[in-house]
Design a protein around this motif. Structure first.
Motif, mmCIF file in Angstrom:
data_model
loop_
_atom_site.group_PDB
_atom_site.id
_atom_site.type_symbol
_atom_site.label_atom_id
_atom_site.label_comp_id
_atom_site.label_asym_id
_atom_site.label_seq_id
_atom_site.Cartn_x
_atom_site.Cartn_y
_atom_site.Cartn_z
ATOM 1 N N ALA A 1 0.824 -1.206 0.000
ATOM 2 C CA ALA A 1 0.000 0.000 0.000
ATOM 3 C C ALA A 1 0.858 1.256 0.000
ATOM 4 C CB ALA A 1 -0.938 -0.011 1.206
ATOM 5 N N ALA A 2 1.956 1.254 0.758
ATOM 6 C CA ALA A 2 2.848 2.416 0.770
ATOM 7 C C ALA A 2 3.457 2.647 -0.612
ATOM 8 C CB ALA A 2 3.941 2.220 1.809
ATOM 9 N N LEU A 3 3.855 1.557 -1.283
ATOM 10 C CA LEU A 3 4.411 1.722 -2.625
ATOM 11 C C LEU A 3 3.348 2.224 -3.592
ATOM 12 C CD1 LEU A 3 6.682 1.439 -4.665
ATOM 13 C CD2 LEU A 3 5.988 -0.957 -4.989
ATOM 14 N N LEU A 4 2.117 1.729 -3.490
ATOM 15 C CA LEU A 4 1.045 2.237 -4.340
ATOM 16 C C LEU A 4 0.841 3.730 -4.131
ATOM 17 C CD1 LEU A 4 -1.527 -0.689 -4.019
ATOM 18 C CD2 LEU A 4 -0.130 -0.114 -6.021
ATOM 19 N N HIS A 5 0.937 4.174 -2.896
ATOM 20 C CA HIS A 5 0.840 5.612 -2.616
ATOM 21 C C HIS A 5 1.951 6.367 -3.352
ATOM 22 C CE1 HIS A 5 -0.260 8.823 0.587
ATOM 23 N NE2 HIS A 5 0.261 9.406 -0.467
ATOM 24 N N ASP B 1 -1.269 13.761 0.319
ATOM 25 C CA ASP B 1 -0.512 13.281 1.468
ATOM 26 C C ASP B 1 -1.116 12.031 2.088
ATOM 27 O OD1 ASP B 1 1.433 15.222 1.277
ATOM 28 O OD2 ASP B 1 0.405 16.614 2.636
ATOM 29 N N SER B 2 -2.441 11.877 1.987
ATOM 30 C CA SER B 2 -3.118 10.717 2.558
ATOM 31 C C SER B 2 -3.947 10.027 1.486
ATOM 32 C CB SER B 2 -4.033 11.131 3.718
ATOM 33 O OG SER B 2 -3.289 11.733 4.755
ATOM 34 N N ALA B 3 -4.049 8.707 1.591
ATOM 35 C CA ALA B 3 -4.810 7.941 0.601
ATOM 36 C C ALA B 3 -5.311 6.660 1.239
ATOM 37 C CB ALA B 3 -3.943 7.627 -0.623
ATOM 38 N N SER B 4 -6.203 5.971 0.541
ATOM 39 C CA SER B 4 -6.713 4.692 1.025
ATOM 40 C C SER B 4 -6.742 3.698 -0.132
ATOM 41 C CB SER B 4 -8.110 4.851 1.632
ATOM 42 O OG SER B 4 -9.017 5.370 0.683
ATOM 43 N N TRP B 5 -6.633 2.402 0.221
ATOM 44 C CA TRP B 5 -6.481 1.353 -0.766
ATOM 45 C C TRP B 5 -7.259 0.119 -0.333
ATOM 46 C CZ3 TRP B 5 -3.596 3.473 -4.611
ATOM 47 C CH2 TRP B 5 -2.811 4.581 -4.255
ATOM 48 N N SER C 1 -8.626 -3.247 3.897
ATOM 49 C CA SER C 1 -8.562 -1.800 3.670
ATOM 50 C C SER C 1 -7.324 -1.246 4.354
ATOM 51 C CB SER C 1 -9.809 -1.110 4.238
ATOM 52 O OG SER C 1 -10.979 -1.599 3.614
ATOM 53 N N ILE C 2 -6.600 -0.369 3.655
ATOM 54 C CA ILE C 2 -5.375 0.215 4.181
ATOM 55 C C ILE C 2 -5.396 1.718 3.968
ATOM 56 C CG2 ILE C 2 -2.859 0.057 4.250
ATOM 57 C CD1 ILE C 2 -4.608 -2.392 2.045
ATOM 58 N N ALA C 3 -5.021 2.453 4.995
ATOM 59 C CA ALA C 3 -4.843 3.904 4.897
ATOM 60 C C ALA C 3 -3.352 4.207 4.898
ATOM 61 C CB ALA C 3 -5.520 4.610 6.069
ATOM 62 N N THR C 4 -2.916 5.107 4.020
ATOM 63 C CA THR C 4 -1.503 5.470 3.940
ATOM 64 C C THR C 4 -1.351 6.976 4.004
ATOM 65 O OG1 THR C 4 -1.598 5.475 1.510
ATOM 66 C CG2 THR C 4 -0.865 3.438 2.587
ATOM 67 N N ARG C 5 -0.190 7.398 4.468
ATOM 68 C CA ARG C 5 0.143 8.825 4.464
ATOM 69 C C ARG C 5 1.654 8.975 4.334
ATOM 70 N NH1 ARG C 5 -0.929 8.058 10.173
ATOM 71 N NH2 ARG C 5 0.958 8.472 11.420
ATOM 72 N N ARG C 6 2.060 10.089 3.757
ATOM 73 C CA ARG C 6 3.486 10.396 3.688
ATOM 74 C C ARG C 6 3.973 10.788 5.078
ATOM 75 N NH1 ARG C 6 4.766 10.717 -1.697
ATOM 76 N NH2 ARG C 6 2.962 10.994 -3.088
ATOM 77 N N GLU C 7 5.158 10.309 5.427
ATOM 78 C CA GLU C 7 5.713 10.605 6.744
ATOM 79 C C GLU C 7 7.228 10.673 6.627
ATOM 80 O OE1 GLU C 7 5.707 7.821 10.388
ATOM 81 O OE2 GLU C 7 3.981 9.144 10.699
ATOM 82 N N GLY C 8 7.799 11.878 6.735
ATOM 83 C CA GLY C 8 9.238 12.046 6.572
ATOM 84 C C GLY C 8 9.661 11.651 5.178
ATOM 85 N N LYS C 9 10.705 10.848 5.073
ATOM 86 C CA LYS C 9 11.163 10.367 3.775
ATOM 87 C C LYS C 9 10.415 9.118 3.318
ATOM 88 C CE LYS C 9 15.892 12.150 4.249
ATOM 89 N NZ LYS C 9 17.338 11.793 4.243
ATOM 90 N N GLY C 10 9.557 8.586 4.172
ATOM 91 C CA GLY C 10 8.841 7.373 3.836
ATOM 92 C C GLY C 10 7.344 7.541 3.949
ATOM 93 N N PHE C 11 6.693 6.481 4.427
ATOM 94 C CA PHE C 11 5.240 6.442 4.523
ATOM 95 C C PHE C 11 4.835 5.766 5.828
ATOM 96 C CE2 PHE C 11 6.347 6.563 0.095
ATOM 97 C CZ PHE C 11 5.416 7.425 -0.475
ATOM 98 N N TYR C 12 3.576 5.990 6.191
ATOM 99 C CA TYR C 12 2.971 5.252 7.290
ATOM 100 C C TYR C 12 1.728 4.578 6.730
ATOM 101 C CZ TYR C 12 1.406 3.910 11.927
ATOM 102 O OH TYR C 12 1.042 3.168 13.026
ATOM 103 N N ALA C 13 1.569 3.283 7.019
ATOM 104 C CA ALA C 13 0.422 2.523 6.529
ATOM 105 C C ALA C 13 -0.247 1.801 7.685
ATOM 106 C CB ALA C 13 0.868 1.514 5.469
ATOM 107 N N GLU C 14 -1.575 1.767 7.659
ATOM 108 C CA GLU C 14 -2.348 1.070 8.690
ATOM 109 C C GLU C 14 -3.462 0.281 8.034
ATOM 110 O OE1 GLU C 14 -3.937 2.242 13.033
ATOM 111 O OE2 GLU C 14 -5.037 3.229 11.405
ATOM 112 N N MET C 15 -3.592 -0.978 8.414
ATOM 113 C CA MET C 15 -4.619 -1.851 7.848
ATOM 114 C C MET C 15 -5.672 -2.204 8.882
ATOM 115 S SD MET C 15 -2.963 -5.666 7.664
ATOM 116 C CE MET C 15 -1.234 -5.230 7.636
#
Length: 284
Positions: free
Chosen positions: A79-83, A90-94, A104-118
């Motif tokens: 999901a982070a790579l899809l973002h 900055d935020s998306a869902s997949w 269902s996964i929510a992602t957001r940009r965070e620093g140089k990477g991402f944060y994902a939660e399922m």
């Protein structure tokens, strides 16, 4: 065909659990997916195909030994790579459709990477072991049990036997015998050793050869079990630790909602981008 390597449950690269992601795997056979996973020698690889909507994908997950019906860190990493590839916000869902489960996964940009939660859904609680069975499983790992709690099978898509052990028992643990038949009789796929007080765990592949760095599919069952035991509260986030014994420290954020749905999240870092030279037909 391109593929990526990412680190999941990681606050920096070269931490957390490594993963190979094939974001557009159309045309790859099952044999090719299994072979590529063995070639790359990550604990797991995930293969995606575009679904009916721009934010929907089908997904298949493989270890070096087999295909899994569900897994944690591959879903978050994918999901982070899809973002990164498809979202400018900055935020998306997949939505990822696995063979037997839609996530269902929510992602957001965070620093140089991402944060994902399922959202892993509600946990299913299976058999609780008696003292004799608990002792046998602890002996299989050469580990000292935490006698305050009995082991229990819990699943949010992949059933784990949660085996509470002492801090010293977790550090000394090493699988000493095959457990496939014993686990099958319990309806479990893996054993997850848990130091309850430290909120830290360890698990291995079925042969007991490869230790997993950070196990999202086990984090959900652990979170649900801790809440059921009255050791954590619903709607209160907390963290689990894993990977310390492999020098890959990992933080797995978990939460059980008021209606019992289990949330598992963590940081994701992009590490490498590569191009697969053979065509899918050549790999069949």
């Amino acid at each position: 065909m391109d593929y990526w390597q990412v680190d999941v449950f990681a606050e920096r690269v070269l931490a957390g659990n490594g993963l190979a992601v094939f974001p557009a795997a159309c045309g790859l056979s099952t044999t090719a997916m299994q072979g590529l996973t063995r070639e790359l020698r990550q604990f797991e690889s995930i293969f995606l195909e575009q679904g009916a909507s721009p934010r929907s994908f089908s997904a298949r997950v493989f270890t070096v030994e087999e295909e899994l019906p569900f897994a944690g860190h591959p879903i978050l990493g994918a999901a982070a790579l899809l973002h990164h590839l498809h979202a400018i916000e900055d935020s998306a869902s997949w939505e990822l459709q696995l063979p037997n489960k839609r996530v269902s996964i929510a992602t957001r940009r965070e620093g140089k990477g991402f944060y994902a939660e399922m959202d892993q859904g509600q946990a299913e609680f299976g058999q609780t072991l008696d003292e004799q069975m608990a002792a046998a499983f602890a002996a299989a790992f050469g580990s000292e049990r935490d006698h305050r709690y009995l082991p229990q099978v819990v699943s949010t898509g992949l059933p784990y036997l949660l085996l509470p052990v002492t801090t010293a028992g977790l550090a000394a643990a090493k699988q000493r015998q095959l457990l496939d038949d014993d686990l099958a009789r319990l309806g479990a796929a893996f054993v997850f050793l848990l130091d309850v007080d430290a909120r830290e765990g360890r698990t291995w592949d079925p042969l007991g050869v490869v230790e997993d760095v950070a196990t999202g599919s086990a984090a959900g069952p652990v979170a649900a079990w801790l809440v059921a035991q009255g050791l954590e509260q619903r709607d209160q986030p907390f963290a689990l630790a894993q990977g310390r014994f492999l020098d890959r420290p990992s933080r797995l954020d978990v939460r059980v909602t008021g209606d019992g749905r289990v949330q598992v999240g963590g940081g994701v870092q992009l590490l490498a981008h590569a191009h697969l030279l053979p065509s899918p037909e050549e790999l069949a």
